[in-house]
Design a protein around this motif. Structure first.
Motif, PDB file in Angstrom:
ATOM      1  N   PRO A 125       0.858  -1.153   0.045  1.00 11.12           N
ATOM      2  CA  PRO A 125       0.146  -0.021   0.011  1.00 11.12           C
ATOM      3  C   PRO A 125       0.693   1.016  -0.173  1.00 11.12           C
ATOM      4  O   PRO A 125       0.626   1.988  -0.805  1.00 11.12           O
ATOM      5  CB  PRO A 125      -0.890  -0.051   1.169  1.00 11.12           C
ATOM      6  CG  PRO A 125      -1.148  -1.713   1.265  1.00 11.12           C
ATOM      7  CD  PRO A 125       0.423  -2.214   1.127  1.00 11.12           C
ATOM      8  N   CYS A 128       1.771   2.787  -3.395  1.00 13.23           N
ATOM      9  CA  CYS A 128       0.963   3.261  -4.119  1.00 13.23           C
ATOM     10  C   CYS A 128      -0.102   4.299  -3.241  1.00 13.23           C
ATOM     11  O   CYS A 128      -1.396   4.228  -3.076  1.00 13.23           O
ATOM     12  CB  CYS A 128       0.027   2.060  -4.731  1.00 13.23           C
ATOM     13  SG  CYS A 128      -1.356   2.731  -5.979  1.00 13.23           S
ATOM     14  N   GLY A 130      -2.079   6.901  -1.804  1.00 14.73           N
ATOM     15  CA  GLY A 130      -3.445   7.508  -2.140  1.00 14.73           C
ATOM     16  C   GLY A 130      -4.371   6.676  -3.289  1.00 14.73           C
ATOM     17  O   GLY A 130      -5.215   7.446  -3.922  1.00 14.73           O
ATOM     18  N   GLY A 131      -3.667   5.592  -3.773  1.00 17.42           N
ATOM     19  CA  GLY A 131      -4.285   4.967  -4.876  1.00 17.42           C
ATOM     20  C   GLY A 131      -4.805   3.571  -4.605  1.00 17.42           C
ATOM     21  O   GLY A 131      -5.049   3.258  -3.386  1.00 17.42           O
ATOM     22  N   THR A 132      -5.148   2.873  -5.711  1.00 19.22           N
ATOM     23  CA  THR A 132      -5.463   1.537  -5.658  1.00 19.22           C
ATOM     24  C   THR A 132      -4.668   0.542  -6.317  1.00 19.22           C
ATOM     25  O   THR A 132      -4.195   0.897  -7.413  1.00 19.22           O
ATOM     26  CB  THR A 132      -7.010   1.437  -6.231  1.00 19.22           C
ATOM     27  OG1 THR A 132      -7.817   2.594  -5.673  1.00 19.22           O
ATOM     28  CG2 THR A 132      -7.643   0.105  -6.146  1.00 19.22           C
ATOM     29  N   ILE A 133      -4.498  -0.448  -5.738  1.00 15.55           N
ATOM     30  CA  ILE A 133      -3.792  -1.458  -6.288  1.00 15.55           C
ATOM     31  C   ILE A 133      -4.323  -2.515  -6.933  1.00 15.55           C
ATOM     32  O   ILE A 133      -5.166  -3.260  -6.308  1.00 15.55           O
ATOM     33  CB  ILE A 133      -2.575  -2.178  -5.456  1.00 15.55           C
ATOM     34  CG1 ILE A 133      -1.635  -1.039  -4.604  1.00 15.55           C
ATOM     35  CG2 ILE A 133      -1.643  -3.196  -5.914  1.00 15.55           C
ATOM     36  CD1 ILE A 133      -0.705  -1.467  -3.491  1.00 15.55           C
ATOM     37  N   ARG A 134      -4.077  -2.909  -8.454  1.00 15.86           N
ATOM     38  CA  ARG A 134      -4.781  -3.964  -8.976  1.00 15.86           C
ATOM     39  C   ARG A 134      -3.899  -5.074  -9.442  1.00 15.86           C
ATOM     40  O   ARG A 134      -2.739  -4.927  -9.464  1.00 15.86           O
ATOM     41  CB  ARG A 134      -5.391  -3.372 -10.392  1.00 15.86           C
ATOM     42  CG  ARG A 134      -6.345  -1.996 -10.157  1.00 15.86           C
ATOM     43  CD  ARG A 134      -7.357  -2.010 -11.301  1.00 15.86           C
ATOM     44  NE  ARG A 134      -7.739  -0.481 -11.274  1.00 15.86           N
ATOM     45  CZ  ARG A 134      -8.667  -0.407 -12.368  1.00 15.86           C
ATOM     46  NH1 ARG A 134      -9.068  -1.142 -13.404  1.00 15.86           N
ATOM     47  NH2 ARG A 134      -9.169   0.555 -12.077  1.00 15.86           N
TER      48      ARG A 134
ATOM     49  N   PRO B  66      -7.852   3.397  -0.875  1.00 10.33           N
ATOM     50  CA  PRO B  66      -6.414   3.751  -1.189  1.00 10.33           C
ATOM     51  C   PRO B  66      -5.594   2.979  -0.689  1.00 10.33           C
ATOM     52  O   PRO B  66      -5.410   2.358   0.394  1.00 10.33           O
ATOM     53  CB  PRO B  66      -6.107   5.185  -0.805  1.00 10.33           C
ATOM     54  CG  PRO B  66      -7.377   5.837  -0.526  1.00 10.33           C
ATOM     55  CD  PRO B  66      -8.441   4.660  -0.198  1.00 10.33           C
ATOM     56  N   GLY B  67      -4.652   2.437  -1.823  1.00  8.18           N
ATOM     57  CA  GLY B  67      -3.695   1.413  -1.248  1.00  8.18           C
ATOM     58  C   GLY B  67      -3.964  -0.037  -1.036  1.00  8.18           C
ATOM     59  O   GLY B  67      -3.251  -0.958  -0.906  1.00  8.18           O
TER      60      GLY B  67
END
Lengths: 433, 265
Positions: A125, A128, A130-134, B66-67
């Motif tokens: 986490p 990345c 503030g984002g999303t991990i795919r 997020p994350g």
């Protein structure tokens, strides 16, 4: 020498149309005639869609190629006020990471020999923010949580005073820009590459690759005289080497294959007799057939839509903002900075192409045969010559190489222009109202 | 479609299914896509593909904080537009590619030298095409030929086929593992075994103790005579590390998978 001649011939033979740089006076105000699809052509799991703070929305499909890694397709841009997404790229991905060592001992092709795309690294986490991990599917293994989709600040988007454009009550406007960032990390031996694409709220696309991981532990050779001392004293010398990173791009401006490549060049035009200042003369020409070229300080290219104009009546285009800081001339396929080739089914990689097929030529220098460019593929080459330094250990700080694709006349004004300045009187030469 | 590939055809599919089963474990199979072999007598029964595990298939891409890690969406049924191939589509593409080429599926050899099947190297959605088109690559170790089949997934028809000698894409996972097995078992693997014991205190007996990334190797001008075939033969160089441990440099070895020999560079 032979290869260079082969390269240059098509340049000379190319049917080039020299055009003076005249102001475009056409008063057409309609945009794209073809209505592009509302969204990218893929299911939710493969779709990336992000509306940035400035009101710009980027949409695309992603998948993983087991050789080249991250592939982005059907990429479109929808700035604030545009009724529909404006398609930019049909596809974009790495073409190659070619790594020759200065002592001639090794020469790797991380895409076409090592299949770096099959080896995404797991992201945490914190990798990345503030984002999303795919998850990235890999051959014969569990999917790797390895694709980050996030936003990043990019500093000032603009800062300016509206008195300059004659707004009656002048104000200072400023904004910080944001990017959609899409990235994954792939390993190739000891190296790890951050393969990243940033999509800015102002319409700019920035593909880049960051090399990190570790210097090859078996390429410390004190005897070859091409290395730098990294340990105490001068015993351990890390061999200098080059990373030639290629990107493969296929544009589809406004959803159509109808497009042309234009090359701009600027030359000195003699001194102005009154001021003594040098005048510069800029020309552009259409590159009608397959061509290889170098991006000099005054030479650049753009991909112009054959169908769409912006509200000012100017053809929409996408400019290649490119500088190759270390052109590696040791191979014909790295000797030029950009190659424009007609799309052929089996021309997949800028070199080593015959590892995959015997039907097509082996490298991009031989793809350039004078075919007409009706469906161009752009091969963008960016070199980095790495002379190691003490700070490269350990892990090695990421060193980046990349380029940009900037909108040129895609919208009539900047997509980030404050609403109150989006008015006819602020579009064009400032004058009193 | 009337001939039967028999055991060998099924075995390559079983092996493929097992591979896909690892990748997509827990995904229920929904065969909504065209199934080119449905009329053939030698194909596995509809739906006998990967998994059939008891877990429910995940739905559409989950939104998450997020994350956070987003579970993979269901790689099943038919993909849409530019989606990667689903597990079902991969299977269908391999089946279609093999069913249309009896010699390929009966007279080939895989990386382990087993007769009948070619070695499956990769299957992927074809680049720059409209519709759902798969490109499947096999390597026949029997006569050192790369076979590339293009399959239209909407019809199940093979639309293009290329057989080429001297074309050597990167090794697939199975090929790299086979190369490591050969190195471990070879007298040339002495250094690797010694380094492994030094790093872990244990003996190196199998490839599962290592993590390998294989690179395709073509002969270079100064290579010794025994490597000159590399390029015509399928040769591999390995980047090797102890599973969750340090690197062991094995780049000085080239494994010729075609004649199953190990050489020093």
């Amino acid at each position: 020498m032979f290869d260079r001649i082969r390269l240059l011939r098509p340049l000379v033979a190319a049917a080039v149309l020299l055009l003076p740089l005249l102001p475009v006076t056409a008063a057409q105000s309609t945009a794209a005639p073809a209505a592009p699809a509302a969204g990218p052509d893929c299911s939710a799991a493969s779709k990336i869609e992000k509306k940035l703070a400035g009101g710009t929305t980027w949409r695309m499909c992603w998948h993983n190629n087991e050789y080249a890694g991250l592939v982005l397709e059907d990429v479109s841009y929808q700035p604030k006020g545009e009724p529909r997404p404006i398609k930019v790229l049909a596809s974009g991905r790495l073409g190659q990471v070619h790594v020759p060592y200065d002592n001639g001992a090794n020469e790797y092709n991380d895409v076409t020999e090592e299949a770096m795309g099959s080896f995404p690294e797991k992201l945490k986490p914190k990798d990345c923010p503030g984002g999303t991990i795919r998850s990235i599917p890999v051959p014969e293994g569990r999917p790797v949580p390895g694709l980050c989709v996030t936003t990043q600040a990019r500093g000032f988007a603009y800062h300016g005073n509206s008195g300059d454009v004659m707004e009656p009550r002048a104000r200072t406007d400023s904004a910080q820009g944001t990017d959609l960032a899409v990235y994954a990390i792939y390993s190739a031996g000891y190296y790890q590459y951050v393969v990243q694409w940033n999509f800015s709220d102002d319409g700019t696309i920035t593909p880049k690759a960051g090399a990190t991981g570790n210097l090859s532990p078996s390429d410390f050779d004190a005897s070859d005289k091409t290395g730098s001392p990294l340990g105490k004293g001068s015993r351990d010398r890390a061999t200098s080497h080059q990373h030639n990173v290629f990107w493969r791009l296929r544009f589809q401006p406004d959803g159509s294959d109808k497009q042309r490549i234009e090359q701009y060049g600027t030359q000195r035009g003699g001194r102005d007799p009154d001021t003594g200042t040098e005048r510069l003369h800029t020309t552009r020409r259409t590159v009608a057939t397959e061509t290889a070229g170098n991006s000099g300080s005054y030479r650049w290219w753009r991909v112009v839509s054959g169908t769409a104009k912006n509200a000012d009546g100017h053809p929409r285009s996408w400019e290649l903002v490119h500088h190759n800081p270390a052109r590696y001339t040791g191979r014909p396929y790295t000797a030029k900075d950009v190659y424009f080739t007609q799309h052929n089914k089996c021309e997949d990689y800028p070199n080593d192409n015959r590892r995959f097929t015997r039907r097509c030529a082996g490298d991009v220098s031989k793809f350039v045969t004078g075919q007409r460019l009706t469906r161009p593929v752009l091969w963008v080459n960016v070199g980095f010559h790495h002379i190691p330094r003490d700070e490269d250990q350990t892990p090695m700080p990421a060193h980046w190489q990349g380029f940009q694709i900037a909108p040129r006349d895609v919208t009539a004004m900047s997509p980030l222009t404050p609403d109150r300045l989006r008015a006819p009187q602020y579009n064009g030469e400032p004058h009193e109202h | 479609m009337t001939d039967t590939g028999g055991r060998s055809f099924r075995s390559v599919l079983r092996r493929f299914s097992a591979q896909a089963g690892v990748a997509f474990a827990g995904v229920a199979v929904v065969t909504a896509i065209a199934w080119p072999m449905s009329a053939a007598s030698d194909g596995p029964a509809r739906g006998s593909g990967p998994s059939a595990g008891g877990m429910p298939g995940p739905g559409a891409a989950a939104r998450s904080a997020p994350g956070q890690y987003v579970a993979p969406a269901a790689p099943q049924g038919a993909g849409t537009g530019r989606d990667p191939l689903t597990a079902d589509e991969r299977q269908a593409a391999v089946r279609a590619a093999l069913s249309a080429d009896r010699p390929l599926r009966t007279q080939s050899k895989d990386v382990a030298g087993r007769a009948g099947d070619p070695q499956l190297i990769s299957s992927a959605l074809a680049e720059d095409t409209e519709g759902r088109t798969a490109e499947v690559r096999f390597y026949d170790y029997g006569d050192n030929t790369l076979v590339v089949k293009t399959v239209d997934l909407s019809t199940g028809k093979v639309t293009d086929s290329e057989a080429a000698k001297g074309a050597q894409p990167p090794p697939g996972v199975r090929e790299s593992r086979e190369a490591a097995k050969l190195l471990i078992a070879s007298p040339q693997g002495d250094g690797l075994r010694t380094d492994y014991r030094a790093a872990t205190g244990r003996a190196l007996t199998g490839v599962d103790q290592l993590r390998v990334q294989g690179g395709s190797y073509a002969a270079r001008p100064g290579d010794p005579a025994e490597l000159r075939e590399c390029g015509a033969h399928r040769c591999v160089r390995l980047w090797t590390r102890v599973a969750d441990g340090p690197w062991i440099d094995t780049r000085g070895y080239v494994i010729d998978l075609s004649d199953r020999t190990v050489h020093r560079v």
